[in-house]
Write a protein that holds these residues in place. Sequence first.
Motif, PDB file in Angstrom:
ATOM      1  N   ALA A 120       0.877  -1.185   0.000  1.00  0.00           N
ATOM      2  CA  ALA A 120       0.000   0.000   0.000  1.00  0.00           C
ATOM      3  C   ALA A 120       0.906   1.223   0.000  1.00  0.00           C
ATOM      4  CB  ALA A 120      -0.917   0.005   1.210  1.00  0.00           C
ATOM      5  N   PRO A 121       1.227   1.778  -1.157  1.00  0.00           N
ATOM      6  CA  PRO A 121       2.111   2.956  -1.198  1.00  0.00           C
ATOM      7  C   PRO A 121       1.627   4.032  -0.223  1.00  0.00           C
ATOM      8  CG  PRO A 121       1.646   2.173  -3.409  1.00  0.00           C
ATOM      9  CD  PRO A 121       0.772   1.373  -2.494  1.00  0.00           C
ATOM     10  N   PHE A 122       2.544   4.564   0.566  1.00  0.00           N
ATOM     11  CA  PHE A 122       2.161   5.439   1.674  1.00  0.00           C
ATOM     12  C   PHE A 122       1.334   6.647   1.230  1.00  0.00           C
ATOM     13  CE2 PHE A 122       2.852   8.101   5.446  1.00  0.00           C
ATOM     14  CZ  PHE A 122       2.596   7.165   6.440  1.00  0.00           C
ATOM     15  N   PRO A 123       1.654   7.314   0.118  1.00  0.00           N
ATOM     16  CA  PRO A 123       0.840   8.486  -0.259  1.00  0.00           C
ATOM     17  C   PRO A 123      -0.626   8.157  -0.507  1.00  0.00           C
ATOM     18  CG  PRO A 123       2.922   8.504  -1.443  1.00  0.00           C
ATOM     19  CD  PRO A 123       2.826   7.170  -0.769  1.00  0.00           C
ATOM     20  N   THR A 124      -0.939   6.905  -0.920  1.00  0.00           N
ATOM     21  CA  THR A 124      -2.338   6.560  -1.186  1.00  0.00           C
ATOM     22  C   THR A 124      -3.150   6.505   0.097  1.00  0.00           C
ATOM     23  OG1 THR A 124      -1.960   4.163  -1.038  1.00  0.00           O
ATOM     24  CG2 THR A 124      -1.621   5.205  -3.172  1.00  0.00           C
TER      25      THR A 124
ATOM     26  N   VAL B  13     -10.761   0.272   0.356  1.00  0.00           N
ATOM     27  CA  VAL B  13      -9.638  -0.577  -0.046  1.00  0.00           C
ATOM     28  C   VAL B  13      -8.861   0.188  -1.106  1.00  0.00           C
ATOM     29  CG1 VAL B  13      -8.929  -2.761  -1.064  1.00  0.00           C
ATOM     30  CG2 VAL B  13     -10.934  -2.678   0.433  1.00  0.00           C
ATOM     31  N   HIS B  14      -7.608   0.464  -0.840  1.00  0.00           N
ATOM     32  CA  HIS B  14      -6.791   1.281  -1.727  1.00  0.00           C
ATOM     33  C   HIS B  14      -6.389   0.498  -2.973  1.00  0.00           C
ATOM     34  CE1 HIS B  14      -6.381   4.199   1.529  1.00  0.00           C
ATOM     35  NE2 HIS B  14      -6.231   3.154   2.317  1.00  0.00           N
ATOM     36  N   GLY B  15      -6.139   1.218  -4.045  1.00  0.00           N
ATOM     37  CA  GLY B  15      -5.605   0.584  -5.240  1.00  0.00           C
ATOM     38  C   GLY B  15      -4.274  -0.087  -4.942  1.00  0.00           C
ATOM     39  N   HIS B  16      -4.073  -1.295  -5.453  1.00  0.00           N
ATOM     40  CA  HIS B  16      -2.851  -2.021  -5.130  1.00  0.00           C
ATOM     41  C   HIS B  16      -2.559  -3.051  -6.218  1.00  0.00           C
ATOM     42  CE1 HIS B  16      -6.187  -4.432  -3.532  1.00  0.00           C
ATOM     43  NE2 HIS B  16      -5.426  -5.497  -3.744  1.00  0.00           N
ATOM     44  N   LEU B  17      -1.311  -3.509  -6.221  1.00  0.00           N
ATOM     45  CA  LEU B  17      -0.898  -4.558  -7.147  1.00  0.00           C
ATOM     46  C   LEU B  17      -1.262  -5.930  -6.590  1.00  0.00           C
ATOM     47  CD1 LEU B  17       2.641  -3.206  -8.110  1.00  0.00           C
ATOM     48  CD2 LEU B  17       0.628  -3.266  -9.575  1.00  0.00           C
ATOM     49  N   ARG B  18      -1.650  -6.828  -7.470  1.00  0.00           N
ATOM     50  CA  ARG B  18      -1.956  -8.202  -7.068  1.00  0.00           C
ATOM     51  C   ARG B  18      -1.204  -9.144  -7.992  1.00  0.00           C
ATOM     52  NH1 ARG B  18      -8.071  -9.779  -6.738  1.00  0.00           N
ATOM     53  NH2 ARG B  18      -7.854  -8.686  -4.745  1.00  0.00           N
ATOM     54  N   ARG B  19      -0.555 -10.158  -7.397  1.00  0.00           N
ATOM     55  CA  ARG B  19       0.254 -11.095  -8.178  1.00  0.00           C
ATOM     56  C   ARG B  19      -0.647 -12.060  -8.943  1.00  0.00           C
ATOM     57  NH1 ARG B  19       3.680 -15.812  -7.475  1.00  0.00           N
ATOM     58  NH2 ARG B  19       2.704 -16.274  -5.466  1.00  0.00           N
ATOM     59  N   ILE B  20      -0.416 -12.182 -10.255  1.00  0.00           N
ATOM     60  CA  ILE B  20      -1.206 -13.103 -11.090  1.00  0.00           C
ATOM     61  C   ILE B  20      -0.309 -13.955 -11.986  1.00  0.00           C
ATOM     62  CG2 ILE B  20      -3.261 -11.641 -11.121  1.00  0.00           C
ATOM     63  CD1 ILE B  20      -2.388 -10.658 -13.882  1.00  0.00           C
ATOM     64  N   GLY B  21       1.006 -13.779 -11.853  1.00  0.00           N
ATOM     65  CA  GLY B  21       1.915 -14.510 -12.733  1.00  0.00           C
ATOM     66  C   GLY B  21       1.793 -16.009 -12.592  1.00  0.00           C
ATOM     67  N   HIS B  22       1.547 -16.492 -11.348  1.00  0.00           N
ATOM     68  CA  HIS B  22       1.434 -17.933 -11.138  1.00  0.00           C
ATOM     69  C   HIS B  22       0.172 -18.505 -11.771  1.00  0.00           C
ATOM     70  CE1 HIS B  22      -0.997 -16.032  -8.081  1.00  0.00           C
ATOM     71  NE2 HIS B  22      -1.537 -17.198  -7.759  1.00  0.00           N
ATOM     72  N   LEU B  23      -0.774 -17.619 -12.146  1.00  0.00           N
ATOM     73  CA  LEU B  23      -2.009 -18.059 -12.798  1.00  0.00           C
ATOM     74  C   LEU B  23      -1.912 -17.994 -14.317  1.00  0.00           C
ATOM     75  CD1 LEU B  23      -4.557 -16.180 -10.498  1.00  0.00           C
ATOM     76  CD2 LEU B  23      -3.825 -18.572 -10.318  1.00  0.00           C
ATOM     77  N   ASP B  24      -0.779 -17.515 -14.788  1.00  0.00           N
ATOM     78  CA  ASP B  24      -0.569 -17.354 -16.230  1.00  0.00           C
ATOM     79  C   ASP B  24      -1.585 -16.382 -16.834  1.00  0.00           C
ATOM     80  OD1 ASP B  24       0.840 -17.747 -18.547  1.00  0.00           O
ATOM     81  OD2 ASP B  24      -0.399 -19.447 -19.205  1.00  0.00           O
ATOM     82  N   HIS B  25      -1.900 -15.315 -16.066  1.00  0.00           N
ATOM     83  CA  HIS B  25      -2.821 -14.281 -16.533  1.00  0.00           C
ATOM     84  C   HIS B  25      -2.048 -13.009 -16.842  1.00  0.00           C
ATOM     85  CE1 HIS B  25      -6.498 -16.233 -14.336  1.00  0.00           C
ATOM     86  NE2 HIS B  25      -6.052 -16.953 -15.353  1.00  0.00           N
TER      87      HIS B  25
END
Length: 753
Positions: free
Chosen positions: A212-216, A702-714
């Motif tokens: 969660a980047p602090f400025p957000t 809920v703040h904008g954030h990155l979510r890992r999806i590489g393991h899903l091949d998406h």
Amino acid sequence: MTLGLAAVGPGEAEPLGRYLSALVAARGCPVHIAVAFNAVFLGYDVGAGGYVGGPIELGDFPSVSLGDATTALPVGAMVNVRTGAEAFPAEVVYKEGAHPLVDTANWGELPAWVSGAPGNAAGPGEVTTGEPPVLRERLVIDTDAFGHGLSASPAQLQRMRRKGRWVDPDGHVLLNACYDSQTAADLSDIDFYARFMSTTGRTLLLSPLAPAPFPTLLAPGTGHEQLESALKGVLRTLRDILRSRNDLRMHGDYAVTRRSYAARLADDGPLGRTVLEHLAVNVARSAVPRARRGAVPRPTAHHTAVGPALRALHGTEGLFMGLAYPTVVSHANLLITDYVRSESDEETGLLDNGVYLRLDDAWQSGGVWRAEWPGEARTSGGPNEPGGRGWRDTLPQDPSAPAVQPDAHELAAADEQTHAEVAPPWLPDDSDLGAVEGLTVANSQIDWTQPLRLRHILDSVLPLPPAVAEGLKGTEWSGRQVRLELDHAGHPLPPGDSILMTSLETDGDRSRLHDVDWPLEFVPGMLLTLSWVRGGGAVRARTTLLNTPVLIDGEEIRHRFDPRVRTRDTAPGNTWAKDHGAPDLTPKARVLRAVRIMGLLDNFGRALFPAERLTEAIARTSPGQTPLPELAETTHAMLAAGDLTEEWGSQEPSGKVHHPVIAGQPKIRLLCYTPRRADMPSRTPPGPAQPEGRHPTVGHRVHGHLRRIGHLDHQPSIEAREAYRRDRELWGLIGSLDIPPGYTYVLEHRRGS
């Protein structure tokens, strides 16, 4: 969290506290508040043992090339350490002064002026000006914090120790730390970390790769000063949560587990209980002069640095490697603190040999303890609150100067006297309610914060810190009216309510402004931020809006408040009307009044009271009313309805009650009042009717954030890529213009609404 622990609420603070306890146990060394922030902000995996598996870009860490002189680093700094062609990430987990005049070969003796000295001190009472300070410091770095695959290899560490120029045989970094100003050199560890992270380490706070980047978490366009201030608020909240944990002990800003401390006390080795207790006794005896025939003993003050004193112990070679050193230093300081508390007189603070023993400098060489003989009776503050007497005693004394650091208990406002003049031992000590906090004394202005009490409103008074009262009495305003200027955030007051003419009144050792006609908008529990300009005749008091209004027991609260004071002062039957009238109360209200007024308080405003003493408490808090014949039925109904809950506490032989339970003491059942708190629901058009039996929920952001999806091949969608670029620009984040490989971007939304 930027607004303090009271703004967090127990529902969020409790799971965070459990995580922090697990973190301290997992790190295997004392955890500084700044390191705790790193763990919470970046996601330290207590199971895997490091910042592993998260989207942290190690290249964002500041790069430092350690040597004889290096830019000063705070505790908590995450850096890439460069040694020639090699580099590895590391986290600074401990820091202390390593002044060259500390005698490392003679039980840590040092000149008195070094203890508590500012960064530009050059000798007893002497300071240098012009050049930025350069301080000799010892840093302990954790090279395994980012996983064993990224840590320094044993060969690298051995090579660093063998060179020995800036790393000692124990693997600790010794360097000359270059500060950019005198102000920076004298900052506390927390404040220096906040400044470092908002400047040199800013890329880490602004990185979109952080969970969660602090400025957000703040308003768009937040500037440098606001970012630093918000970070300080979060650090203070983490400090309060760590201090509230029953399974942790705090030495200064470092937390250790009680289990590790107990293991130290059970150890009979060269750094076990017997040896450390012997060290504590020797530190206390160091100030007692040797008896000489015909000679009159002279008063003495002796200063001992804990780190070198530990190293001087026999058979301790090799026991301070790496993270072991800050652990034993923290344990030793805790043991000395416990020794002073158990062996000193409660009224005078003196040991049996007449010595006054207190921590004098928490930063220099593992902590410097001052033993003074003959000691003067002083009870303000605890034995582990650094006093800096070594340096201050070398300065010219100005008898007219106001006190800079008054005891907070001297500033405690008059609490509601709802029980007998001589209270039984099981009643709580509320002397800290209404106390001044955060008192800062600058050259031209004094600032402080204190809650408004019911007694202040009823008696039309405002208590003043001694420094302010002495300053007013010593100026031309002595005997004249003092102007009290009120600023109620978000609600402008009419001129007749915003500027009040008051008089200075002194009663014994307390001073206050009298004839304060508080506006109706000012209610008990509201936090006031106050200031007084030296030489002036005006005191300014202002309130502060909460970021989000809250509902407490159905009442809307829009301004910062002290939940403890609110529990006490707004109990059923209390009133801030001038007639002091109190209506007859229902049985339920009388029970709540007794628990809220006479119960033990925690930082969240919860009040806990022994169930077996409820009858007596009701008689004390509702005098003149008939006894409750059906008290058991009333209490049972309140427990069933959730108006009260049950907790376990413990009781000393004297009758004093504690919560949580203290091991070894008999358990006792407590009735607990918890303020019912909820964020104000968002002002959106009403939705469909709730199904019968369901209660509307209060959503949270809920703040904008990155979510890992590489393991899903998406792959991320076009909309996610555009939203990421848009939010990156809105919040001033840094890094790649596109979503990092293996991730997608989740837009900001509300959950549970």
